[in-house]
Design an enzyme around this catalytic site. Structure first.
Site, mmCIF file in Angstrom:
data_model
loop_
_atom_site.group_PDB
_atom_site.id
_atom_site.type_symbol
_atom_site.label_atom_id
_atom_site.label_comp_id
_atom_site.label_asym_id
_atom_site.label_seq_id
_atom_site.Cartn_x
_atom_site.Cartn_y
_atom_site.Cartn_z
ATOM 1 N N ASP A 1 32.434 42.546 35.341
ATOM 2 C CA ASP A 1 33.760 43.244 35.659
ATOM 3 C C ASP A 1 34.931 41.320 34.897
ATOM 4 O OD1 ASP A 1 35.588 44.082 36.612
ATOM 5 O OD2 ASP A 1 34.947 43.260 38.701
ATOM 6 N N ASP B 1 38.884 41.884 35.243
ATOM 7 C CA ASP B 1 39.998 42.263 35.583
ATOM 8 C C ASP B 1 41.203 41.589 35.370
ATOM 9 O OD1 ASP B 1 41.554 42.847 37.651
ATOM 10 O OD2 ASP B 1 39.702 43.314 39.006
ATOM 11 N N ASP C 1 34.130 38.296 35.673
ATOM 12 C CA ASP C 1 34.170 37.923 37.137
ATOM 13 C C ASP C 1 32.538 37.746 37.331
ATOM 14 O OD1 ASP C 1 33.186 37.334 39.917
ATOM 15 O OD2 ASP C 1 34.896 38.802 40.738
#
Ligand SMILES: [Zn+2]
Ligand SMILES: [Zn+2]
Length: 374
Positions: free
Chosen positions: A95, A97, A282
């Site tokens: 992930d 972000d 992450d």
């Protein structure tokens, strides 16, 4: 969310799942996955087993979930409690972000929304200018720079996975997260059995965490006998050399200077290099082997965009390509202090005005708390 807003948003989502079910990424081993979903104003429902595509379609049409998730893991008994599921393996996921990248643009497109009077203003504010309330929420609206920077991290990650970890390009699926980042899924059998700690180590590796000077030839004692990596070397040694020297012609001279500067100075250099050459993912997502991860092709209720598969990340424009809700006009009272550009049309800024906008823009602003249905 107010009832009239719920009905507008759910109507648009239902229409999407009716018209675009082909965009849903049907997971492999679908019957061994755990599904979860949420409805607007509702809690998370987990431990749902789905046997086939038909059942998934039925769930989306019947429940009109605001968000749908599917486990990266596969189990013998996906609908049982976690301890009884019998874990079989999990896809490797990542992930990225924009909110985690510390970008300076963030404040320009963050909107504070007062929890009491719902007044909105650009940037962070400690107390509402209108009513004095100190309760507010901060929402982030569409930003091209955030997407561009997330793409940079995504491409770094792909490069490391392919060159260092033996994962092939075609085994990496890249998705826009539906809000402000990207999700990657690796479909490769040799990684699916990794346990959580091994995935944490892998996350550290791609992030370039915990690098020490010795790995790159710098000696603590007998410093003058150090030999730094050369440009073009494999993996992190090559990337570090490239970052240190920039070009082959400068390498020898700079290498001598860096060795002279000593061990501690080199450690500082390695630490600061992490932001540039490490992939900023992450790590909590990657190490979680029981995660339910947003379903590919589903709608993200933070924006009303879909988690869209990117075939060409450079050309991908989320504010056009992933905006797939209806075009019909909807009437809203908009209170959106920043201008938004979706599908090459500009909306706002609006200050408590009644406007008629395409459904996708209405849903976007409602999801961000910056508009309300009439
Ligand atoms: Zn207020
Ligand atoms: Zn930004």
């Amino acid at each position: 969310m107010l009832e009239k807003d719920v009905s507008l948003v759910e109507g648009a989502i239902k229409e999407y799942y009716f018209n675009h079910f082909d965009l849903i990424g049907i997971p492999s081993k679908i019957s061994q996955r755990e599904f979860g979903y949420q409805k607007i104003n509702g809690g998370m429902i987990r431990h749902v087993a789905i046997n086939d595509i038909k059942e998934l379609h039925l769930l989306l049409m019947r429940e009109t979930p605001s968000d749908v998730y599917c486990s990266n893991a596969y189990y013998s008994f996906p609908s049982m409690p976690m301890s009884e599921k019998d874990w079989k393996g999990a896809d490797l996921i990542f992930d990225i972000d924009a909110k985690d990248l510390g970008l300076s643009c963030r404040n320009d497109h963050s909107v504070s929304r007062c929890s009491e009077c719902h007044d909105t203003v650009i940037g962070k504010q400690t107390a509402c200018a209108k009513c004095g309330s100190t309760k507010s929420e901060l929402v982030s609206v569409a930003c091209k720079n955030c997407i561009a920077e997330s793409k940079v991290e995504t491409k770094k990650l792909i490069q490391i996975l392919v060159s260092d970890l033996g994962i092939r390009d075609e085994e990496i699926e890249v998705y826009f997260s539906g809000n402000e980042g990207f999700h990657l899924r690796v479909v490769n059998n040799s990684y699916e059995i990794l346990e959580s700690q091994q995935r944490a180590d892998l996350a550290d590796y791609v992030m370039f965490n915990g690098a020490i000077p010795e790995t790159f030839g710098m000696k603590k004692q007998n410093n003058s006998k150090s030999t730094l990596p050369e440009m073009g070397e494999f993996g992190w040694r090559g990337r570090v050399a490239e970052n240190l020297f920039g070009s082959k012609s400068k390498a020898a001279k700079m290498s001598r200077q860096i060795i002279l500067d000593g061990y501690s100075a080199f450690q500082v250099r390695l630490d600061s290099m992490r932001q540039t050459i490490g992939a900023r993912i992450d790590p909590k997502v990657t190490m979680d082997i029981h995660r339910i991860f947003r379903l590919e092709g589903s709608i993200n209720s933070k924006s009303g965009f879909s988690k869209f598969k990117c075939k060409n990340i450079d050309e991908f424009d989320p504010f056009t390509d992933a905006v797939l809700l209806g075009e019909e006009k909807a009437e809203v009272i908009a209170n959106c202090p920043v201008q938004i550009k979706l599908k090459n049309k500009k909306f706002g800024p609006y200050s408590n005005e009644r406007v008629s906008v395409p459904k996708y823009a209405a849903v976007y602003m409602i999801c961000k708390g910056l508009a309300s249905a009439v």
